[in-house]
Scaffold this motif. Structure first.
Motif, short mmCIF file in Angstrom:
data_model
loop_
_atom_site.label_atom_id
_atom_site.label_comp_id
_atom_site.label_asym_id
_atom_site.label_seq_id
_atom_site.Cartn_x
_atom_site.Cartn_y
_atom_site.Cartn_z
N ASN A 165 46.45 -29.65 -15.60
CA ASN A 165 46.69 -30.64 -16.65
C ASN A 165 48.12 -30.48 -17.15
O ASN A 165 48.53 -29.42 -17.58
CB ASN A 165 45.71 -30.40 -17.79
N THR A 166 48.90 -31.55 -17.08
CA THR A 166 50.30 -31.50 -17.47
C THR A 166 50.61 -32.70 -18.36
O THR A 166 50.23 -33.83 -18.03
CB THR A 166 51.20 -31.54 -16.22
N ALA A 167 51.28 -32.45 -19.47
CA ALA A 167 51.59 -33.55 -20.40
C ALA A 167 52.49 -34.56 -19.72
O ALA A 167 53.43 -34.19 -19.00
CB ALA A 167 52.24 -32.99 -21.65
N THR A 177 60.80 -28.25 -10.82
CA THR A 177 60.60 -26.81 -10.67
C THR A 177 59.93 -26.54 -9.33
O THR A 177 59.23 -27.40 -8.78
CB THR A 177 59.71 -26.25 -11.78
N ASP A 179 57.52 -24.58 -8.68
CA ASP A 179 56.07 -24.42 -8.78
C ASP A 179 55.32 -25.69 -8.43
O ASP A 179 54.18 -25.65 -7.98
CB ASP A 179 55.66 -24.11 -10.24
N PRO B 128 62.26 -28.07 -21.77
CA PRO B 128 62.55 -28.54 -20.40
C PRO B 128 63.37 -27.52 -19.62
O PRO B 128 63.17 -27.36 -18.42
CB PRO B 128 63.35 -29.82 -20.64
N PHE B 131 61.12 -24.70 -18.44
CA PHE B 131 60.33 -25.09 -17.27
C PHE B 131 61.11 -24.85 -16.00
O PHE B 131 60.60 -24.30 -15.03
CB PHE B 131 59.98 -26.57 -17.32
N ILE B 132 62.37 -25.30 -16.02
CA ILE B 132 63.14 -25.21 -14.79
C ILE B 132 63.42 -23.74 -14.47
O ILE B 132 63.40 -23.33 -13.32
CB ILE B 132 64.43 -26.05 -14.92
N PHE B 134 61.54 -21.04 -15.51
CA PHE B 134 60.36 -20.17 -15.32
C PHE B 134 59.17 -20.88 -14.68
O PHE B 134 58.10 -20.30 -14.57
CB PHE B 134 59.93 -19.58 -16.67
N GLY B 135 59.34 -22.14 -14.31
CA GLY B 135 58.23 -22.85 -13.68
C GLY B 135 57.19 -23.26 -14.68
O GLY B 135 57.43 -23.26 -15.89
N LEU B 136 56.01 -23.59 -14.17
CA LEU B 136 54.95 -24.08 -15.05
C LEU B 136 53.78 -23.12 -15.07
O LEU B 136 52.72 -23.45 -15.57
CB LEU B 136 54.46 -25.46 -14.58
N GLY B 137 53.95 -21.93 -14.50
CA GLY B 137 52.82 -21.01 -14.38
C GLY B 137 52.63 -20.16 -15.62
O GLY B 137 53.09 -20.50 -16.71
N ALA B 215 49.22 -26.74 -23.94
CA ALA B 215 49.06 -28.20 -23.99
C ALA B 215 49.90 -28.86 -22.92
O ALA B 215 49.58 -29.96 -22.46
CB ALA B 215 49.45 -28.71 -25.37
N ILE B 216 50.99 -28.22 -22.53
CA ILE B 216 51.92 -28.87 -21.61
C ILE B 216 51.47 -28.76 -20.17
O ILE B 216 51.47 -29.76 -19.44
CB ILE B 216 53.33 -28.30 -21.83
N ALA B 217 51.05 -27.61 -19.72
CA ALA B 217 50.58 -27.50 -18.34
C ALA B 217 49.69 -26.27 -18.22
O ALA B 217 50.15 -25.16 -18.47
CB ALA B 217 51.75 -27.38 -17.38
N ALA B 218 48.42 -26.48 -17.90
CA ALA B 218 47.52 -25.34 -17.79
C ALA B 218 46.25 -25.75 -17.06
O ALA B 218 45.99 -26.94 -16.88
CB ALA B 218 47.17 -24.79 -19.17
N TYR B 224 44.64 -25.59 -23.98
CA TYR B 224 44.39 -26.53 -22.88
C TYR B 224 43.14 -27.35 -23.16
O TYR B 224 43.12 -28.57 -23.04
CB TYR B 224 44.24 -25.75 -21.57
#
Lengths: 348, 271
Positions: A165-167, A177, A179, B128, B131-132, B134-137, B215-218, B224
């Motif tokens: 889930n991504t905003a 990125t 990932d 933003p 994110f770039i 450290f990624g989205l993990g 909330a952004i990516a999980a 989440y």
């Protein structure tokens, strides 16, 4: 003391604006909301150019058109009773207001997505390569539905991938990125992402035409008590549609969407806009709509969107001109071509 | 008659007055909820307590139909892990940099302006960029917490280290202690309880950054879940989750306070 307590509580209740649901009775002042999406931008033109006011005056009512910045928030506000009508997709109309017990009518079937929603992969140009990947998307949205339909088309299922889930606001930067190797989203985000050299569009909504439908939904009780609202909104909409090829109209839409004329044309090309009421009526009357709503209801049920109390996908009934899908005793979403037919026959 | 400022509520009255606002809120909620449910029995905005009870039962005690997990516990575990790693690393960095910059003037001259500058950058504004980088993990979520609270911890502990009475430092030097011994035997023990109290203060921000990151990516986590079910207005899940987060935050704060009193009674003025 009890009296005092009651008074205090009542005052507090009045202060809580959300405590008072919109009552269905004859009124002469209405509020509808919309959010930024190519198929709904024309509402802003209609409001700015006085077309909505003109039609409201014709039926002796007031209609306030309000833009809400967050799409889901706009639907939630409508569901909570703060607005009499709101723009939303067929899936969200079923899973949010209808599943929440707010009887809703699709007054205007504006368009369907014909490429505005898509799935993008890195390092692969065929959809099968999505297997085993983490797919970033707004979970439980139409993107998720599109993904389920896409996986279905190549014999995969959601078990073969991981949904992250991504905003929506962060999808574009997320794609940059390392990932993120797969995502599903809608325009204008999709357009921005496609510009990246490593992006490969592997599936889009033009492969499932007519399944992601953009609507103007109004509260059924309000509409019944106030047919003037339906007439004014529908009349205004098709007058706005008459300006579709005006340069002023296009420039206005492009400005609101923060894009240029080319960007707007790209989005409009991916949208099957029903600018003639006859087309919208024909689409609404076709039996395919009922099949679409069945697919959407089954997807929603599988993902728990109809509420835990729902025993099956047909728990929330959907009335279409071709027949009712699901429980006819619990119809909460109605596709009603009455007002669009009036527009088509010039009776408004 | 006694002046109002001199009148003390008794034990019972203190409790009753403390509970009154909660009871009032509860009554207001119940009335509002009933009013809405009467108009629409399927209303999702202000669910009845029974609906919330069902949701708790479903989320906490029944395996999910899709994944077979007990969602509430899986979410709690994921969130607490992120929080613990993030706050743990921040506390460690806060301790090390706080002591170093607080005791060594050369380190302070070199690092303090940078840390002050960093602490003024709003972490949400550079999302933003994070994110770039450290990624989205998991890394990005933990990093957001670290970036969010470490500068505050360092600045606070640096200040606390500087407040250690100069007399003590001079006394240790007259007894022949070197810099390392002063840090290890004088500064460090005195800083520890202050670290705990600084961590307690920063936990609110840590939760904020954790939930924002989720909330952004999980794929799981308390934040989440809230932002996911928000899509279909499931207040029956959201409200118990909010209460649960509040309870967890309270429990962590309480445990840290208790630990501090037990381990460093001198700091709390009780011998």
């Amino acid at each position: 003391m009890t009296r005092l307590l009651t008074t205090v509580c009542t005052t507090a209740l009045l202060a809580l604006t959300l405590a008072a649901p919109v009552q269905a009775q004859a009124r002469d002042s209405f509020k509808v909301c919309w959010s930024i999406y190519v198929g709904w931008l024309p509402w802003d033109y209609g409001a700015a150019e006085g077309i909505v006011d003109k039609w409201a005056d014709k039926y002796d009512i007031d209609i306030e058109v309000v833009q809400i910045n967050d799409y889901i928030e706009s639907i939630n506000q409508y569901t909570a009773g703060q607005f009499d009508g709101c723009t939303m997709t067929n899936m969200d109309a079923l899973t949010i207001p209808a599943a929440g017990g707010v009887d809703s009518t699709a007054l205007i079937v504006g368009d369907f997505s014909n490429g505005n929603d898509g799935i993008v992969l890195k390092d692969a140009d065929n959809l099968e390569a999505i297997k085993g990947r983490r797919v970033n998307l707004v979970e439980l949205s139409v993107s998720h539905y599109l993904l389920a339909r896409a996986l279905d088309s190549v014999g995969l299922s959601e078990r073969d991938i991981t949904v992250v889930n991504t905003a929506d606001a962060d999808l574009v930067s997320a794609f940059n990125t390392s990932d993120v190797t797969a995502l599903a989203t809608w325009n204008p985000l999709l357009g921005t992402i496609k510009e990246s050299p490593e992006a490969n569009l592997v599936f889009d909504s033009s492969s499932i035409p007519g399944e992601i439908i953009d609507l103007m939904v109004v509260n059924t009780d309000t509409l019944k008590a106030n047919p003037a609202l339906g007439k004014a909104l529908t009349g205004a909409w098709y007058e706005i549609m008459g300006h579709l090829d005006d340069s002023g109209f296009r420039q206005h839409l492009a400005n609101v969407a923060a894009t240029d004329l080319d960007g707007l044309r790209m989005q409009l090309d991916a949208t099957r806009l029903f600018d003639q009421a006859e087309e919208a009526v024909a689409f609404t009357n076709s039996p395919a709509l009922k099949d679409t709503m069945q697919k959407v209801a089954e997807f929603s049920f599988d993902h728990g969107l109809l509420g835990e109390g729902a025993p099956d996908a047909g728990f929330v009934g959907v009335a279409t001109p071709a027949g009712v899908y699901g429980n006819s005793g619990n119809i909460k979403l109605r596709f009603d071509p009455t007002y669009m037919t009036m527009a088509a026959e010039g009776e408004l | 008659m006694k002046k109002l400022i001199n009148r003390q509520p008794g034990r019972v009255a203190t409790w009753a007055l403390g509970l009154l606002p909660f009871a009032l809120l509860l009554v207001v909620y119940l009335l509002a909820s009933d009013a809405r449910l009467e108009a629409n029995p399927n209303d999702k905005l202000l669910p009845a307590f029974s609906a919330m009870g069902d949701a708790i039962q479903r989320m906490a005690f029944e395996p999910s139909k899709r994944s077979g997990e007990y969602l509430l516990w899986a979410d709690t575990l994921a969130s607490l892990t992120r929080l613990a790693i993030g706050v743990g690393i921040s506390a460690l960095m806060g301790l090390v940099f706080g002591i170093v910059t607080g005791t060594l003037p050369y380190a302070r001259a070199g690092l303090s302006p940078l840390i002050t500058g960093l602490s003024l950058v709003p972490p949400m504004a550079i999302l933003p960029i994070l994110f770039i980088l450290f990624g989205l993990g998991e890394l990005a979520k933990v990093m957001l917490i670290i970036i969010g609270i470490t500068p505050f911890l360092i600045r606070d502990l640096q200040q606390r280290a500087r407040e250690i009475p100069a007399e003590q430092v001079i006394k240790m030097q007259t007894l022949g202690a070197n810099t390392w011994q002063i840090i290890l035997r004088l500064v460090w023990p005195q800083i520890m309880p202050r670290l705990i109290s600084a961590v307690r203060l920063s936990l609110g921000s840590a939760w904020l950054f954790l939930i924002a990151a989720e909330a952004i990516a999980a794929t799981e986590g308390l934040g989440y879940r809230i932002f996911l079910v928000r899509r279909y207005l499931s207040m029956d899940v959201i409200l118990p989750y909010v209460l649960w987060i509040t309870l967890l935050a309270f429990a962590i704060d309480f445990l840290l306070a208790r630990y501090s009193r037990w381990r460093y009674p001198w700091f709390h003025g009780s011998h």
